[in-house]
Enzyme design. Structure first.
Site, PDB file in Angstrom:
ATOM      1  N   THR A  17      11.563  21.271   0.085  1.00 28.93           N
ATOM      2  CA  THR A  17      10.175  21.361   0.519  1.00 28.93           C
ATOM      3  C   THR A  17      10.010  22.515   1.517  1.00 28.93           C
ATOM      4  O   THR A  17       8.930  22.732   2.039  1.00 28.93           O
ATOM      5  CB  THR A  17       9.714  20.054   1.201  1.00 28.93           C
ATOM      6  OG1 THR A  17      10.590  19.800   2.302  1.00 28.93           O
ATOM      7  CG2 THR A  17       9.750  18.885   0.236  1.00 28.93           C
TER       8      THR A  17
ATOM      9  N   ASP B 279       8.518   7.992  -2.160  1.00 27.19           N
ATOM     10  CA  ASP B 279       7.131   7.767  -2.610  1.00 27.19           C
ATOM     11  C   ASP B 279       6.917   6.388  -3.210  1.00 27.19           C
ATOM     12  O   ASP B 279       6.064   6.199  -4.075  1.00 27.19           O
ATOM     13  CB  ASP B 279       6.693   8.826  -3.653  1.00 27.19           C
ATOM     14  CG  ASP B 279       6.909  10.227  -3.152  1.00 27.19           C
ATOM     15  OD1 ASP B 279       6.638  10.458  -1.974  1.00 27.19           O
ATOM     16  OD2 ASP B 279       7.343  11.079  -3.944  1.00 27.19           O
TER      17      ASP B 279
ATOM     18  N   LYS C 147       6.327   3.147   1.034  1.00 27.59           N
ATOM     19  CA  LYS C 147       6.868   2.600   2.290  1.00 27.59           C
ATOM     20  C   LYS C 147       5.852   2.676   3.420  1.00 27.59           C
ATOM     21  O   LYS C 147       5.789   1.790   4.262  1.00 27.59           O
ATOM     22  CB  LYS C 147       8.137   3.363   2.703  1.00 27.59           C
ATOM     23  CG  LYS C 147       9.276   3.216   1.719  1.00 27.59           C
ATOM     24  CD  LYS C 147      10.449   4.099   2.074  1.00 27.59           C
ATOM     25  CE  LYS C 147      10.140   5.568   1.988  1.00 27.59           C
ATOM     26  NZ  LYS C 147       9.873   6.070   0.628  1.00 27.59           N
TER      27      LYS C 147
ATOM     28  N   GLY D 172      -2.730  -2.450  -4.781  1.00 30.75           N
ATOM     29  CA  GLY D 172      -3.743  -1.461  -4.409  1.00 30.75           C
ATOM     30  C   GLY D 172      -3.268  -0.724  -3.183  1.00 30.75           C
ATOM     31  O   GLY D 172      -2.329  -1.170  -2.502  1.00 30.75           O
TER      32      GLY D 172
ATOM     33  N   HIS E 253       4.007   9.980   4.172  1.00 35.72           N
ATOM     34  CA  HIS E 253       3.640   8.592   3.912  1.00 35.72           C
ATOM     35  C   HIS E 253       2.126   8.536   3.881  1.00 35.72           C
ATOM     36  O   HIS E 253       1.479   8.975   4.814  1.00 35.72           O
ATOM     37  CB  HIS E 253       4.142   7.679   5.018  1.00 35.72           C
ATOM     38  CG  HIS E 253       5.612   7.748   5.207  1.00 35.72           C
ATOM     39  ND1 HIS E 253       6.490   7.124   4.368  1.00 35.72           N
ATOM     40  CD2 HIS E 253       6.353   8.376   6.121  1.00 35.72           C
ATOM     41  CE1 HIS E 253       7.727   7.371   4.769  1.00 35.72           C
ATOM     42  NE2 HIS E 253       7.675   8.132   5.831  1.00 35.72           N
TER      43      HIS E 253
END
Ligand code: GDP
Length: 425
Positions: A127, A12, A15, A415, A40
């Site tokens: 997960t 996280d 990338k 950002g 992603h």
């Protein structure tokens, strides 16, 4: 020319954004490990996307996206992900899937879920995408390779062998319904028809591409600390997250990977269990989590709130070293603009001694963070395009981190969008 884009920490790091951005000047983007277990997040002209299995290059028409042999290939998931892009107005991407990739089966997901339930409180925080059972089967040599889908006799024989083995566990360990080999065969035949248009000897394709001087990106998933060998074992993922593995998971010579862009986040975040020395809690954590990333630090795949903490120079220096970092992309820096002072973890105290070296897991569990504080810049840095235009304290933070991690910060991301990037050279 091959460049790898990988993470230095727990994943996280951003990338996806860096890959999407660099994909513009690239010809081929490859996923070389992992599966649909992480996401992603990409924000571009088409909107906001969370990709899980596709490489973050799928938004450009001039690129080819490759699912390498090292990936855990969930075929229906891939097809759905392609369709979801098309449904949102993205031109159908050019995708190739390695004929040597192995297939993540529905029973891998079941076994992942059953095992997490069995372990209850001691679970790994999976997960439940089937990744650990998938790689276990790959190395136990009972996995299905894409190429095998085209051999009916082989599939039939293997389906019976696999079911025999799996059913012992299903019956006696998990007390769950058994697998039916005939159903499995039918499923595999459906998979064959779904994947057939994409199958390619991608290693040979890449051999020619490298000879022709094409620009190639390897896109890693998760980060150094989730690597099964060099990470925080056993709280790791089941395939290597390191740039070096890009050579294996894509089928290219290791010496062709010239640039290793390691993505480093301006603070820490992690999903799932495992040691996290610089973690913060309570209101302080809630504020960072709420302001973090783009719309808060919540998992792209699971929606789980991410654990957050201050920048960890010990873990990140190690994470960069183990990747073989040639340059760093420093991301999500804009988020820290609210802080008067920014703590940074510069050492670990273990059994009364302070170290700057990242230890193995048993010692890591005992580590307490040694923090130093840097002055904040107290303003919004989004929209700034030139390094010199960043506030002085912000530059000081970047330069402090750069010195600590012993790797050059070449890009600063201020950002979530493609254009929110400051190139330093
Ligand atoms: P990946 O798995 O490494 O690609 O990372 P993720 O996409 O899961 O997480 C990164 C999150 O941070 C996403 O929500 C991105 O949109 C966001 N992001 C990436 N770079 C920046 C940045 O520079 N500033 C901010 N505010 N968000 C960013």
């Amino acid at each position: 020319m091959v460049r790898a884009i990988v993470g230095a920490n727990w994943g996280d790091e951003g990338k996806g954004k860096i890959t999407d951005m660099l994909a513009k000047e690239s010809d081929i983007i490859i996923r070389f490990q992992g599966g649909s277990n992480a996401g992603h997040t990409i924000i571009n002209d088409y909107g906001k996307f969370a990709l899980h299995l596709l490489p973050s290059g799928v938004f450009y028409q001039h690129t080819t996206s490759i699912i390498g042999n090292g990936v855990a290939l969930n075929i229906p998931y891939l097809i759905k992900e392609i369709q979801s892009l098309v449904d949102r107005g993205v031109p159908k991407p050019h995708i190739l899937v390695s004929d040597r990739a192995q297939i993540l089966m529905p029973y891998h997901v079941l076994f992942d879920t059953y095992e997490e339930a069995r372990l209850a409180g001691k679970a790994f925080g999976s997960t439940k995408s089937g990744i650990a059972p998938f790689y276990s089967d790959k190395y136990a040599k009972i996995g299905f390779q894409v190429s095998e889908l085209f051999d009916d006799a082989l599939i039939r024989e293997k389906a019976y062998t696999v079911c025999e083995k799996k059913n012992v566990l299903l019956e006696h360990l998990y007390h769950k319904p058994l697998l039916d080999p005939e159903e499995l065969i039918k499923e595999l035949q459906e998979y064959r028809d779904m994947i057939a248009p994409y199958v390619c000897d991608t290693s040979a394709y890449l051999y020619d591409a490298i000879k022709a001087g094409k620009k190639i990106l390897l896109e890693g998933q998760l980060g150094s600390l989730k690597d099964p060998d060099h990470g925080i074992y056993p709280m790791v993922t089941s395939s290597s997250t390191l740039a070096a593995y890009g050579a294996i998971g894509a089928g290219i010579p290791p010496y062709e990977i010239k640039d290793i862009t390691t993505v480093v986040k301006a603070y820490s975040s992690a999903v799932g269990a495992g040691a996290f020395v610089s973690e913060i809690f309570g209101d302080e954590a809630e504020e960072l989590r709420h302001r973090g990333g783009d719309g808060g630090e919540y998992g792209a795949t699971t929606g789980r709130p991410r654990r957050v903490g201050w920048f960890d120079a010990v873990a990140t220096r190690y994470g960069c070293r183990i990747q073989g970092t040639t340059e760093v992309a420093f991301t999500v820096l804009d988020v820290l603009g609210y802080l008067d002072e920014i703590p940074v973890c510069v050492g670990y105290e273990i059994d009364g001694e302070v170290t700057r070296d990242f230890p193995t897991t048993a010692r890591l569990e005992k580590a307490k963070p040694v923090l130093t504080k840097l002055p904040g810049w107290k303003c919004n840095i989004r929209g700034i395009k030139k390094y010199e235009d960043l506030p002085e304290n912000c530059r000081k933070y970047i330069e402090f981190v750069e010195k600590e991690i012993e790797a050059p910060i070449a890009m600063v991301s201020n950002g979530p969008g493609r254009e929110d990037i400051i190139m330093r050279k």
